[in-house]
Design a protein around this motif. Structure first.
Motif, PDB file in Angstrom:
ATOM      1  N   GLN A 164       0.842  -1.192   0.000  1.00  0.00           N
ATOM      2  CA  GLN A 164       0.000   0.000   0.000  1.00  0.00           C
ATOM      3  C   GLN A 164       0.877   1.241   0.000  1.00  0.00           C
ATOM      4  O   GLN A 164       1.633   1.473   0.945  1.00  0.00           O
TER       5      GLN A 164
ATOM      6  N   PRO B  69       1.247   5.490  -0.226  1.00  0.00           N
ATOM      7  CA  PRO B  69       0.474   6.606   0.332  1.00  0.00           C
ATOM      8  C   PRO B  69      -0.619   7.069  -0.618  1.00  0.00           C
ATOM      9  O   PRO B  69      -0.378   7.286  -1.812  1.00  0.00           O
ATOM     10  N   GLY B  70      -1.837   7.170  -0.104  1.00  0.00           N
ATOM     11  CA  GLY B  70      -2.958   7.649  -0.893  1.00  0.00           C
ATOM     12  C   GLY B  70      -3.547   6.639  -1.860  1.00  0.00           C
ATOM     13  O   GLY B  70      -4.421   6.985  -2.650  1.00  0.00           O
ATOM     14  N   LYS B  71      -3.055   5.414  -1.794  1.00  0.00           N
ATOM     15  CA  LYS B  71      -3.554   4.385  -2.717  1.00  0.00           C
ATOM     16  C   LYS B  71      -4.130   3.207  -1.947  1.00  0.00           C
ATOM     17  O   LYS B  71      -3.859   3.030  -0.762  1.00  0.00           O
ATOM     18  N   GLU B  72      -4.911   2.399  -2.652  1.00  0.00           N
ATOM     19  CA  GLU B  72      -5.470   1.210  -2.031  1.00  0.00           C
ATOM     20  C   GLU B  72      -4.403   0.120  -1.921  1.00  0.00           C
ATOM     21  O   GLU B  72      -3.431   0.101  -2.690  1.00  0.00           O
ATOM     22  N   ARG B  73      -4.644  -0.793  -0.998  1.00  0.00           N
ATOM     23  CA  ARG B  73      -3.755  -1.934  -0.852  1.00  0.00           C
ATOM     24  C   ARG B  73      -3.921  -2.836  -2.071  1.00  0.00           C
ATOM     25  O   ARG B  73      -5.046  -3.176  -2.458  1.00  0.00           O
TER      26      ARG B  73
END
Length: 128
Positions: free
Chosen positions: A39, A41-45
């Protein structure tokens, strides 16, 4: 109950390699297919790599094919992720995950909702 503990993250430069490890507790490790997610920063896993219960089949996201290798040792209750030729876009927190499965050689899948246990994550930072 399975507890997962990741290690091996760190700060590296573009082109370097890292090897992440995930140590699992419990006597039923071989009952679980395993995977690594990450994951940023600012994104989905997102799914990175998976390995069947037997270790005989491995699966990779297109973005890491050819420069990541997942492996497991059922005698040591451990799953590793070898990451080569690292790039800044590989920067993320990397998580180990376990999914209880009946079949020995089945792909655990890319949907994180299907996984039963998660580690706390280890940070990988790749500088340009």
């Amino acid at each position: 109950q399975v507890q997962l503990v990741e290690s091996g993250g760190g700060l590296v430069q573009t082109g370097d390699s890292l090897r992440l490890s995930c140590a699992a507790s419990g006597r039923t490790f071989s009952s679980y297919a395993m995977a690594w997610f990450r994951q940023a920063p600012g994104k989905e896993r997102e799914f990175v790599a998976g390995i069947s219960r037997s270790g005989g089949r491995t699966f990779y996201a297109d973005s890491v094919k050819g420069h990541y290798t997942i492996s497991r040792d059922n005698t040591k209750n451990r799953v590793d992720l070898q990451m080569d030729s690292l790039r800044p876009e590989d920067t993320a927190v990397y998580y180990c995950a376990a999914r209880l499965m009946n079949l020995l050689h089945t792909d655990p899948g890319t949907d994180r909702r299907n996984y039963d246990y998660w580690g706390q994550g280890t940070q990988v930072t790749v500088s340009s």
